[in-house]
Design a protein around this motif. Structure first.
Motif, short mmCIF file in Angstrom:
data_model
loop_
_atom_site.label_atom_id
_atom_site.label_comp_id
_atom_site.label_asym_id
_atom_site.label_seq_id
_atom_site.Cartn_x
_atom_site.Cartn_y
_atom_site.Cartn_z
N GLN A 44 44.49 2.59 163.90
CA GLN A 44 43.04 2.80 163.96
C GLN A 44 42.48 2.99 162.55
O GLN A 44 43.14 3.56 161.68
N GLN A 45 41.26 2.51 162.37
CA GLN A 45 40.57 2.71 161.09
C GLN A 45 39.19 3.29 161.36
O GLN A 45 38.47 2.83 162.25
N ILE A 46 38.85 4.32 160.61
CA ILE A 46 37.52 4.94 160.70
C ILE A 46 36.85 4.85 159.34
O ILE A 46 37.42 5.27 158.33
N ILE A 47 35.65 4.29 159.30
CA ILE A 47 34.81 4.32 158.11
C ILE A 47 33.67 5.29 158.40
O ILE A 47 32.87 5.05 159.31
N HIS A 48 33.62 6.37 157.67
CA HIS A 48 32.71 7.47 158.01
C HIS A 48 31.82 7.82 156.81
O HIS A 48 32.28 7.83 155.67
N CYS A 49 30.55 8.11 157.08
CA CYS A 49 29.67 8.64 156.04
C CYS A 49 28.65 9.58 156.68
O CYS A 49 28.25 9.38 157.83
N GLU A 50 28.29 10.61 155.95
CA GLU A 50 27.31 11.56 156.44
C GLU A 50 26.46 12.05 155.28
O GLU A 50 26.90 12.07 154.13
N GLN A 51 25.23 12.45 155.60
CA GLN A 51 24.30 12.88 154.57
C GLN A 51 23.60 14.14 155.01
O GLN A 51 23.16 14.26 156.16
N ASP A 52 23.50 15.11 154.10
CA ASP A 52 22.79 16.36 154.36
C ASP A 52 21.37 16.23 153.83
O ASP A 52 21.16 16.13 152.62
N ASP A 53 20.39 16.22 154.72
CA ASP A 53 19.01 16.02 154.31
C ASP A 53 18.48 17.18 153.46
O ASP A 53 17.60 16.99 152.61
N GLU A 54 19.01 18.38 153.69
CA GLU A 54 18.52 19.55 152.96
C GLU A 54 19.02 19.56 151.52
O GLU A 54 18.28 19.83 150.58
N THR A 55 20.31 19.27 151.33
CA THR A 55 20.89 19.28 149.98
C THR A 55 20.92 17.90 149.35
O THR A 55 21.23 17.77 148.17
N ASN A 107 32.84 0.98 147.45
CA ASN A 107 31.52 0.36 147.59
C ASN A 107 31.06 0.35 149.04
O ASN A 107 29.86 0.50 149.32
N ILE A 108 31.98 0.17 149.96
CA ILE A 108 31.62 0.18 151.37
C ILE A 108 31.09 1.56 151.78
O ILE A 108 30.04 1.69 152.41
N VAL A 109 31.82 2.61 151.38
CA VAL A 109 31.45 3.97 151.80
C VAL A 109 30.19 4.45 151.09
O VAL A 109 29.26 4.95 151.72
N THR A 110 30.14 4.31 149.76
CA THR A 110 29.01 4.85 149.00
C THR A 110 27.82 3.90 148.95
O THR A 110 26.70 4.33 148.68
N GLY A 111 28.05 2.62 149.21
CA GLY A 111 26.97 1.64 149.15
C GLY A 111 26.48 1.23 150.53
O GLY A 111 25.44 1.66 151.00
N LEU A 112 27.28 0.40 151.19
CA LEU A 112 26.86 -0.14 152.48
C LEU A 112 26.65 0.94 153.53
O LEU A 112 25.62 0.99 154.20
N CYS A 113 27.64 1.82 153.67
CA CYS A 113 27.54 2.85 154.70
C CYS A 113 26.35 3.76 154.45
O CYS A 113 25.60 4.10 155.36
N SER A 114 26.16 4.16 153.19
CA SER A 114 25.03 5.02 152.84
C SER A 114 23.69 4.33 153.10
O SER A 114 22.76 4.93 153.65
N THR A 115 23.60 3.06 152.70
CA THR A 115 22.35 2.31 152.89
C THR A 115 21.98 2.21 154.36
O THR A 115 20.84 2.47 154.76
N TRP A 116 22.96 1.84 155.19
CA TRP A 116 22.66 1.66 156.61
C TRP A 116 22.49 2.98 157.33
O TRP A 116 21.77 3.05 158.33
#
Length: 248
Positions: A44-55, A107-116
């Motif tokens: 299994q492969q997981i590509i994960h990204c999350e963003q904290d709106d407050e910080t 690039n996938i995690v910090t670029g594409l995943c973040s953008t989408w």
């Protein structure tokens, strides 16, 4: 919003194909460096990204699992792989040396995943905060039928509709229908009023009120025979009335 930009979709499709190719290559490498027992195995492969709106901080990772158990993960900051079980050490040694592939995952995690992620959040907020008022009308199948207050095209489905007499909500002679979905993801609802015992001169004392949750404006329709849409025909001439025909 997301569907309007063709370039965004083309880039996403290309990146997803690249991810599939990378996953295939890493799966083959994974198989070469791990001992396998007989039978089927699940990688299994997981590509994960999350963003904290407050910080306004962002985190993400790529992680592989073996038969439901964590195996190895990619550290975006150091561009190296972290073993999650001892058996992953040989895989780590090979993957750490592939700088091109590691740059790709970063690039996938910090670029594409973040953008989408941000695009999806923006779209989601605009969709969830959507407020659409309905078109409303009074309907009556024939002169002896209840008058139906009908509202359609509203969103979301948190709404209330009721009949009033002299400005006060009434319950006697009133029948509420369920809130039902429309094909365009909006909603509709009806509330019937039994007018069989209401004298003609008292009709203007009644009105139907529609209230959409979170919206201060209300829609008020007076019980007026001239605005009711019906299937009634003129009794003497046999011609259809000038009112719009409505089928129940």
């Amino acid at each position: 919003m997301i569907g309007e930009n063709r370039k965004d979709w083309d880039r996403l499709i290309w990146e997803c194909r690249e991810c599939k190719d990378m996953f295939k290559a890493e799966t083959e490498s994974y198989n070469q460096h791990t001992s396998k027992t007989e039978g089927a195995h699940i990688i299994q492969q997981i590509i994960h990204c999350e963003q904290d709106d407050e910080t306004n901080t962002f985190e993400g990772y790529v992680r592989y699992g073996n038969n439901g158990e964590d195996f190895i993960a990619f550290d975006v900051k150091t561009e190296t792989w972290i073993t999650l079980v001892p058996e992953a050490e040989t895989v780590k040694q090979e993957w750490d040396g592939n700088e091109v592939r590691n740059k790709f995952w970063k690039n996938i995690v910090t670029g594409l995943c973040s953008t989408w992620l941000n695009k999806s959040l923006t779209y989601g907020k605009s969709y969830l905060n959507r407020k659409d008022l309905p078109s409303a009308s009074l309907l009556q199948e024939n002169s002896s039928s209840p008058v139906t207050c009908h509202a359609t095209g509203f969103y979301p489905d948190r709404a209330d509709m009721f009949w009033r007499r002299d400005g006060e909500q009434i319950h006697e002679g009133v029948k509420h229908g369920d809130i039902l979905p429309n094909q365009d993801e909006s909603f509709q609802m009806i509330v019937d009023l039994d007018v069989s015992s209401v004298p003609s001169e008292d009709w203007m004392r009644y009105d139907c009120v529609f209230q959409l949750s979170g919206v201060p404006n209300v829609i008020i329709m007076k019980l007026d025979k001239d605005v009711i849409k019906s299937n009634r025909r003129k009794a003497l001439t046999g011609n259809e009335s000038n009112e719009k025909k409505v089928h129940f």
